[in-house]
Design a protein around this motif. Structure first.
Motif, short mmCIF file in Angstrom:
data_model
loop_
_atom_site.label_atom_id
_atom_site.label_comp_id
_atom_site.label_asym_id
_atom_site.label_seq_id
_atom_site.Cartn_x
_atom_site.Cartn_y
_atom_site.Cartn_z
N MET A 1 0.84 -1.18 0.00
CA MET A 1 0.00 0.00 0.00
C MET A 1 0.88 1.24 0.00
N SER A 2 0.53 2.22 -0.80
CA SER A 2 1.34 3.42 -0.97
C SER A 2 0.85 4.53 -0.04
N ASP A 3 1.80 5.35 0.44
CA ASP A 3 1.45 6.50 1.27
C ASP A 3 1.14 7.73 0.43
N ALA A 4 1.33 7.65 -0.89
CA ALA A 4 1.10 8.80 -1.75
C ALA A 4 -0.39 9.12 -1.80
N ALA A 5 -0.69 10.41 -1.81
CA ALA A 5 -2.08 10.86 -1.90
C ALA A 5 -2.62 10.56 -3.29
N PRO A 6 -3.87 10.14 -3.37
CA PRO A 6 -4.45 9.88 -4.70
C PRO A 6 -4.61 11.17 -5.48
N ASP A 7 -4.53 11.07 -6.82
CA ASP A 7 -4.76 12.24 -7.66
C ASP A 7 -6.22 12.63 -7.56
N SER A 8 -6.47 13.91 -7.43
CA SER A 8 -7.83 14.41 -7.32
C SER A 8 -8.42 14.63 -8.71
N LEU A 9 -9.64 14.25 -8.87
CA LEU A 9 -10.35 14.53 -10.11
C LEU A 9 -11.05 15.88 -10.05
N ILE A 10 -10.97 16.51 -8.89
CA ILE A 10 -11.52 17.85 -8.69
C ILE A 10 -10.35 18.82 -8.65
N PRO A 11 -10.35 19.85 -9.49
CA PRO A 11 -9.20 20.78 -9.56
C PRO A 11 -9.22 21.81 -8.42
N TYR A 12 -8.96 21.36 -7.20
CA TYR A 12 -9.03 22.25 -6.04
C TYR A 12 -8.13 23.47 -6.18
N ASP A 13 -6.90 23.28 -6.64
CA ASP A 13 -5.98 24.42 -6.78
C ASP A 13 -6.55 25.49 -7.69
N GLU A 14 -7.12 25.07 -8.82
CA GLU A 14 -7.70 26.03 -9.76
C GLU A 14 -8.91 26.74 -9.15
N ILE A 15 -9.72 26.00 -8.43
CA ILE A 15 -10.92 26.59 -7.82
C ILE A 15 -10.54 27.63 -6.78
N VAL A 16 -9.55 27.31 -5.93
CA VAL A 16 -9.11 28.25 -4.89
C VAL A 16 -8.46 29.47 -5.54
N GLN A 17 -7.63 29.23 -6.54
CA GLN A 17 -6.97 30.33 -7.24
C GLN A 17 -8.00 31.28 -7.85
N GLU A 18 -9.00 30.73 -8.51
CA GLU A 18 -10.04 31.55 -9.12
C GLU A 18 -10.80 32.35 -8.06
N ALA A 19 -11.09 31.71 -6.94
CA ALA A 19 -11.81 32.41 -5.86
C ALA A 19 -10.98 33.55 -5.28
N LEU A 20 -9.70 33.33 -5.10
CA LEU A 20 -8.84 34.38 -4.55
C LEU A 20 -8.63 35.51 -5.55
N ARG A 21 -8.57 35.19 -6.83
CA ARG A 21 -8.48 36.24 -7.84
C ARG A 21 -9.77 37.06 -7.86
N ALA A 22 -10.90 36.42 -7.54
CA ALA A 22 -12.17 37.14 -7.46
C ALA A 22 -12.12 38.18 -6.35
N VAL A 23 -11.33 37.93 -5.31
CA VAL A 23 -11.14 38.92 -4.23
C VAL A 23 -10.53 40.18 -4.83
N VAL A 24 -9.51 40.02 -5.66
CA VAL A 24 -8.87 41.18 -6.31
C VAL A 24 -9.91 41.94 -7.13
N GLY A 25 -10.71 41.22 -7.90
CA GLY A 25 -11.73 41.86 -8.72
C GLY A 25 -12.77 42.59 -7.89
N ARG A 26 -13.17 41.98 -6.80
CA ARG A 26 -14.18 42.62 -5.96
C ARG A 26 -13.64 43.89 -5.31
N VAL A 27 -12.40 43.84 -4.83
CA VAL A 27 -11.79 45.02 -4.20
C VAL A 27 -11.67 46.15 -5.22
N LEU A 28 -11.15 45.83 -6.40
CA LEU A 28 -11.02 46.86 -7.44
C LEU A 28 -12.39 47.38 -7.87
N GLY A 29 -13.38 46.49 -7.92
CA GLY A 29 -14.74 46.91 -8.26
C GLY A 29 -15.31 47.89 -7.25
N GLU A 30 -15.01 47.69 -5.97
CA GLU A 30 -15.46 48.63 -4.93
C GLU A 30 -14.80 50.00 -5.12
#
Length: 160
Positions: A1-30
């Protein structure tokens, strides 16, 4: 049995990155909506000058072939914020210039007035093109849990 984490089929990094970039957009929008910056707030925005959709004067691209940091503080005009990016007028050596920057090109956003920062690391895809990666904060935004699992603890509290 391997200790390596399984590959995610959900792109969590991209989702978090997009959400944090939305912070920049919201601040500039204000700022756009209110017609200026409140109090002592000001922003340092760093972006990849060669990223798709970036439109800046050639003399700036020549001076900053990879990355550039702009300051949104006292002297800016025509801030226009959209869903995918922003445009702003700034002066460089007393020459007015319009910059168009997609949020996907942003690699850093700092508001020193309140010690707030978002940093996006740049990665190179299979074709050698630059794309942005997971987000980080001055203090790590996500820290691994000590038990060795693939779970992270996310702390969104503001630094004092």
């Amino acid at each position: 049995m391997s200790d390596a984490a399984p590959d995610s089929l959900i792109p969590y990094d991209e989702i978090v990155q997009e959400a944090l970039r939305a912070v920049v957009g919201r601040v500039l929008g204000e700022v756009e909506k209110n017609g200026g910056l409140p109090g002592g707030h000001h922003f340092y925005i760093t972006f990849k000058t060669g990223a798709p959709g970036v439109d800046i004067p050639r003399h700036l691209t020549e001076r900053f072939p990879d990355e550039m940091t702009i300051v949104i503080q006292n002297r800016f005009w025509d801030l226009n914020v959209g869903t995918d990016g922003f445009s702003v007028g700034l002066s460089f050596n007393q020459v007015g210039s319009k910059l168009v920057v997609p949020f996907a090109a942003v690699t850093g956003f700092v508001d020193p007035a309140v010690n707030f920062a978002l940093q996006f690391s740049a990665q190179v895809d299979e074709d050698g093109a630059t794309e942005t990666g997971a987000a980080e904060n001055d203090a790590p935004l996500a820290e691994p849990i000590e038990d060795g699992s693939n779970v992270v603890s996310v702390d969104f509290t503001r630094k004092k």
